[in-house]
Design an enzyme around this catalytic site. Sequence first.
Site, PDB file in Angstrom:
ATOM      1  CB  CYS A  10      28.228  -0.396 -77.732  1.00 53.32           C
ATOM      2  SG  CYS A  10      29.975  -0.124 -77.352  1.00 53.32           S
ATOM      3  CB  VAL A  50      31.063   0.994 -82.433  1.00 52.60           C
ATOM      4  CG1 VAL A  50      30.872   0.954 -83.927  1.00 52.60           C
ATOM      5  CG2 VAL A  50      30.247  -0.107 -81.743  1.00 52.60           C
ATOM      6  CD  GLU A  62      40.488   1.551 -78.267  1.00 55.67           C
ATOM      7  OE1 GLU A  62      39.991   1.528 -77.140  1.00 55.67           O
ATOM      8  OE2 GLU A  62      40.621   0.538 -78.953  1.00 55.67           O
ATOM      9  CB  SER A  63      35.050   4.680 -75.404  1.00 49.01           C
ATOM     10  OG  SER A  63      35.639   3.779 -74.492  1.00 49.01           O
TER      11      SER A  63
HETATM   12  N1  LIG Z   1      38.424  -0.457 -76.220  1.00 49.41           N
HETATM   13  C1  LIG Z   1      37.279  -0.143 -77.024  1.00 49.41           C
HETATM   14  C2  LIG Z   1      36.228  -1.248 -76.836  1.00 49.41           C
HETATM   15  C3  LIG Z   1      35.028  -1.043 -77.750  1.00 49.41           C
HETATM   16  C4  LIG Z   1      34.199  -2.323 -77.831  1.00 49.41           C
HETATM   17  O1  LIG Z   1      34.570  -3.396 -77.323  1.00 49.41           O
HETATM   18  N2  LIG Z   1      33.066  -2.195 -78.514  1.00 49.41           N
HETATM   19  C5  LIG Z   1      32.247  -3.368 -78.736  1.00 49.41           C
HETATM   20  C6  LIG Z   1      30.776  -3.073 -78.577  1.00 49.41           C
HETATM   21  S1  LIG Z   1      30.377  -2.706 -76.903  1.00 49.41           S
HETATM   22  C7  LIG Z   1      32.419  -3.861 -80.141  1.00 49.41           C
HETATM   23  O2  LIG Z   1      32.530  -3.080 -81.068  1.00 49.41           O
HETATM   24  N3  LIG Z   1      32.442  -5.167 -80.279  1.00 49.41           N
HETATM   25  C8  LIG Z   1      32.575  -5.824 -81.534  1.00 49.41           C
HETATM   26  C9  LIG Z   1      33.728  -6.794 -81.494  1.00 49.41           C
HETATM   27  O3  LIG Z   1      34.314  -7.020 -80.445  1.00 49.41           O
HETATM   28  O4  LIG Z   1      34.013  -7.338 -82.528  1.00 49.41           O
HETATM   29  C10 LIG Z   1      36.724   1.228 -76.637  1.00 49.41           C
HETATM   30  O5  LIG Z   1      36.918   1.637 -75.478  1.00 49.41           O
HETATM   31  O6  LIG Z   1      36.143   1.915 -77.492  1.00 49.41           O
END
Ligand SMILES: N[C@@H](CCC(=O)N[C@@H](CS)C(=O)NCC(=O)O)C(=O)O
Length: 191
Positions: A10, A50, A62-63
């Site tokens: 990720c 995550v 939220e990163s």
């Molecule tokens: N806006 C979130 C995006 C986080 C994100 O999309 N993480 C992905 C992995 S790269 C995830 O957990 N995906 C699982 C899903 O979409 O269900 C951030 O900035 O933390």
Amino acid sequence: MLTLYDAARCPYCARVRIVLAEKGVEYEPVEIDLSDRPAWLYEKNATGRVPVVEEDGWVLPESSVIMEFLEERYPEPPLLPADPAERALSRVLIFRHDAFTAPYYALRRGEAGADEAFARELEQLDGLLQQHAWLGGRDYGLADIAYVPWVLRARDSLGVSLERYEALAGWVERLLERPAVAAEAQVVATL
Ligand SMILES: N[C@@H](CCC(=O)N[C@@H](CS)C(=O)NCC(=O)O)C(=O)O
């Protein structure tokens, strides 16, 4: 001890890993299998995504928010410029990051026209880096960390050549001199 609910593949988690490494913060990583997520993850983050960090029972998703939280919680070394105007520009870049990732993910899905759209995004970053050494201005910081996970994945996993973006290619080389970023390149190599 801070816990990071993490996934190696990720890039949003990579942002957090890089900030933690830059600040020398010890943490416990909990690797989440995104193809078979534990139900309890939704209790920590309603979207089930995550990264999530947890400290003394307090959880934060939220990163981009996590990066700012870590900057305030662990101020040394600073990763936002001292100058308020430069800080604001870093935040604009982070705020507009979705415009950069939309064509990246389209490219990963093999969508028509995605390579041209992503090339335009890379050109924009290259243009910024022709004006100043780092995305946020004079110093390395959160704006660079916010973008580099996707640039590394584009280069190393999607085979996007950075040769024609001279300033961007130089930026990547300078970033890879930093152990925190070099460690991420190693992660990408294992994906
Ligand atoms: N806006 C979130 C995006 C986080 C994100 O999309 N993480 C992905 C992995 S790269 C995830 O957990 N995906 C699982 C899903 O979409 O269900 C951030 O900035 O933390």
